[in-house]
Design an enzyme around this catalytic site. Structure first.
Site, mmCIF file in Angstrom:
data_model
loop_
_atom_site.group_PDB
_atom_site.id
_atom_site.type_symbol
_atom_site.label_atom_id
_atom_site.label_comp_id
_atom_site.label_asym_id
_atom_site.label_seq_id
_atom_site.Cartn_x
_atom_site.Cartn_y
_atom_site.Cartn_z
ATOM 1 C CG ASN A 48 -6.716 -8.293 -3.543
ATOM 2 O OD1 ASN A 48 -7.860 -8.400 -3.112
ATOM 3 N ND2 ASN A 48 -5.852 -7.405 -3.082
ATOM 4 C CG ASP B 103 -11.639 -3.503 -0.830
ATOM 5 O OD1 ASP B 103 -10.403 -3.631 -0.764
ATOM 6 O OD2 ASP B 103 -12.212 -2.717 -1.616
ATOM 7 C CD GLU C 227 -0.345 -7.478 1.766
ATOM 8 O OE1 GLU C 227 0.605 -8.126 1.283
ATOM 9 O OE2 GLU C 227 -0.728 -6.391 1.295
ATOM 10 C CG ASP D 229 1.727 -9.796 5.368
ATOM 11 O OD1 ASP D 229 1.672 -8.619 5.017
ATOM 12 O OD2 ASP D 229 1.724 -10.761 4.584
#
Length: 736
Positions: free
Chosen positions: A609, A618, A645, A601
């Protein structure tokens, strides 16, 4: 322990299997050790076969195949026909459950000549198994024929409980239900119960009877009653551990629950069946279950799950259709083999004909038998009718003093008579075709009347002169009326499919011995002509289907690529990842191997983000995916995007230290590239890892439970500070 004591225990063991597969398997393994100590080869062979049976009942078909092969090798070495047949039948049943009908049928072909010499019961079991392969490959007429042969071979009585004939009856019932003839199936199953339930029927047979009764209830839309019948079967299954039929009952119970609108429960039972089918690689039943799962998820509006199972259903259906088409062609080879066995029986009768006494020429008669056998070998080994005809002509011309041999075929639906093959003085003449109804030839007359036409001294059996026009191709070389000819109809299952002719301009008539010879030969040429026609039709059909399947396969490949890879990172998506993980997991179970599942993770990714924007997020995801890809070889390690993620790394055939070192190397590499992340406690992007290492993998846990353990380890890594690895080591056998 003595050999006598061991044999007594083996006898008890065989009965144990009919009530509890697990108990039987454990006892067989212990007794095998005793047999090996005594170096008792027959006992070793029997027990390896019994172990194979145990694994078969437990739906561990690949392991069953290994033991059955070992038993077969020993049985061949000690020339024990009974054990040879047992091993071959078990191999056939295992491959049948795996959906490999071609391989299953090949073992039955091997078993057939042995089984007839062992006992009526053993022969009937092989006939019943052949019927089942025909049934699964969609050839219901042939299946019915073989079940009927099995049932009629030995007179049925109340003492036939648990016999192959009883199973053939039950299989007939099952086939009738599948073909929407539930009323006939219901009458037949009622008769079976009335006759056989008076005696002791083993648990497996009782379960099978309940299963068929429930299927009849389902067809008749009597869902409540059918559900109660399934429950009765489950009670017996709890005691016996017959995995295969238990899985089928899961599927059937799911179908009843779905019809009763208990969709949640129905899905639970479908999934139970799915898990068993996947773990035991039961391809034969999987396609129908996948169809049920696809439909029920569509019904509740879960289109993602519906699509997941639909893809598998399409793949499985294409594969099984290919298997069934291949088996249709292989069935021709089986019929050739069976016809060869039939010929051996005919040869024995041929030896006993009065003509031997009349001629007194024993050596000549034996040569005729050898010749007939040799010709049949040609017929049984080829579907090329031209090649067969040339060989028949070459091998019979001396014995029959024939100068002409011809084969004509007919088609009543199209009103055609075709002279396919016409060999005159060793040279093949052109074929021709005409209207059967208008043909004045002797071949047409022979076919229409379904009677032989025999020409002696230029006159037919009614003492009428035969014109040259009636004999195709002006077969005689001069105008001399002293010639002989014979036309025999080719009958397949009492239906005319053509005619054969032998002619000679060197003799005035065929002798009785020669006519008898030609009569026997015509039966097998009829089989060859029929098989050649079927083979040609099937090849055309399969060729067209193969073309269509290639187009579909290309489209499917494109769809698979789209649906199997994550569009953002270009690595396998969750569906693709789980499919491969399942495959590897079952391979490692068979090999008692090891595997490492690691959940990965990106730490504080939501904050990343929020801080840098989704486009930069991205870019971060793609960077991590590329780094993970560079660290996996694709052979013994692979990765995929599990969601959001989160990624998954799978390693196998590797030790714990090596697996851990790779994960630590990945952690360091991400740390070293130092992607800025101001909201992280480390100031850069980091990864947390939850690692589960499993060795001695067994079936005690599902894939889903193991992923959950890796998830728990990941959770520990998160709460313990992130940018770290937490791991569990799990022994799949002893549960530590």
């Amino acid at each position: 322990m003595t050999i006598t004591q061991l044999e007594a225990k083996i006898t008890k063991l065989k009965n144990t299997y009919q009530e509890n597969a697990d108990v039987g398997l454990k006892k067989a393994k212990l007794l095998l050790l005793d047999a090996e100590k005594l170096q008792y080869q027959e006992g070793i062979c029997i027990l390896k076969h019994e172990i194979a049976r145990g694994y078969y009942y437990s739906a561990q078909y690949l392991t069953a195949i290994n033991y059955a092969n070992e038993a077969y090798d020993v049985s061949i070495a000690i020339s024990n026909y009974s054990l040879i047949v047992d091993s071959l039948n078990t191999l056939s049943c295992a491959y049948h459950e795996l959906g490999d009908f071609q391989q299953a049928m090949s073992y039955l072909i091997k078993a057939l000549p042995y089984s007839q010499s062992v006992s009526d019961e053993v022969y009937c079991r092989t006939l019943s198994n052949i019927g089942t392969i025909y049934k699964e490959s969609g050839n219901y007429e042939s299946a019915k024929s073989y079940y009927q042969k099995c049932i009629n071979y030995v007179a049925l009585s109340e003492n036939s409980a648990n016999s192959p004939q009883l199973f053939a009856l039950l299989n007939l019932c099952d086939m009738l239900v599948d073909n929407n003839n539930s009323s006939k199936a219901s009458n037949l199953i009622s008769n079976v119960i009335n006759v056989f339930f008076k005696n002791k029927i083993n648990s497996y047979t009782q379960i099978y009877i309940y299963y068929i009764k429930a299927k009849i209830n389902y067809t008749n839309e009597d869902y409540e009653l059918g559900l109660s019948v399934v429950e009765k079967a489950f009670k017996l299954c709890e005691k016996t551990n017959y995995v295969s039929i238990t899985a089928q009952l899961y599927h059937l119970k799911g179908k009843f629950l779905e019809k009763l609108n208990d969709l949640g429960q129905a899905i639970d039972y479908y999934k139970k069946a799915y898990e068993v089918y996947r773990e035991s690689v039961m391809s034969k039943s999987l396609e129908f279950l996948l169809e049920s799962l696809t439909n029920i998820y569509e019904k509740i509006g879960d289109y993602k799950s519906s699509y997941f199972y639909l893809e598998q259903y399409v793949e499985e259906t294409i594969r099984m259709k290919k298997n069934r088409n291949i088996q249709k062609l292989k069935n021709i080879e089986l019929l050739n083999e069976i016809s060869n066995n039939k010929l051996q029986s005919e040869i024995l009768k041929f030896k006993q004909l009065d003509l031997l006494k009349e001629s007194g020429l024993l050596e000549k008669s034996i040569n005729q038998v050898k010749l007939l056998s040799e010709i049949n070998m040609y017929i049984a080994s080829s579907n090329d009718i031209v090649e067969i005809a040339q060989r028949v002509y070459n091998r019979t011309k001396e014995f029959l003093l024939s100068t002409v041999f011809g084969i004509a075929t007919c088609n009543f639906n199209e009103d055609t008579l075709t002279l396919n093959i016409f060999i005159k003085q060793g040279e093949a003449m052109p074929s021709y075709c005409e209207k059967l109804s208008k043909s004045k030839t002797l071949a047409a007359r022979c076919i229409k009347e379904m009677k032989p036409v025999i020409i002696n001294r230029g006159k037919d059996t009614h003492n009428k002169p035969v014109s040259k026009k009636a004999l195709e191709y002006q077969s005689l070389e001069n105008e001399n009326s002293s010639y002989a000819a014979i036309y025999l109809p080719l009958l397949y299952e009492n239906t005319p499919i053509g005619a054969i002719t032998f002619r000679s301009n060197t003799i005035e008539y065929f002798q009785e011995t020669q006519i008898k010879f030609i009569e026997v030969l015509s039966e097998y040429i009829a089989i060859a002509v029929h098989h050649a026609t079927i083979s040609e039709d099937l090849n055309r059909e399969i060729s067209e289907k193969s073309r269509i399947q290639k187009v579909l396969a290309n489209v499917n490949d494109d769809l698979l690529k789209i649906s199997s890879f994550d569009s953002l990172t270009g690595i396998p998506n969750r569906r693709s990842l789980e499919n491969r993980l399942n495959s590897v997991y079952f391979e490692q179970i068979e090999a008692f191997g090891n595997m490492c599942i690691t959940m990965i993770d990106i730490d504080r990714f939501k904050k990343y983000n929020d801080t840098y924007g989704h486009q930069q997020g991205d870019v971060c995801l793609r960077t991590i995916a590329e780094l993970l890809t560079m660290n996996t070889d694709g052979k013994y390690s692979f990765i995929g995007r599990y969601g959001g993620e989160e990624f998954m790394l799978v390693q196998y055939n590797t030790g714990f230290d090596t697996a851990y070192s790779l994960i630590e190397e990945i952690r360091k590499q991400v740390q070293d590239i130092a992607i800025e992340h101001e909201k992280s406690e480390y100031g850069i992007v980091t990864l947390s890892f939850g690692m589960l290492y499993i060795h001695n993998i067994s079936k005690k846990h599902t894939i889903f439970s193991l992923i959950e353990k890796a998830d728990n380890a990941l959770y520990s890594a998160k709460i313990n500070g992130r940018n770290r690895i937490e791991y569990y080591i799990h022994n799949g056998v002893d549960n530590t």
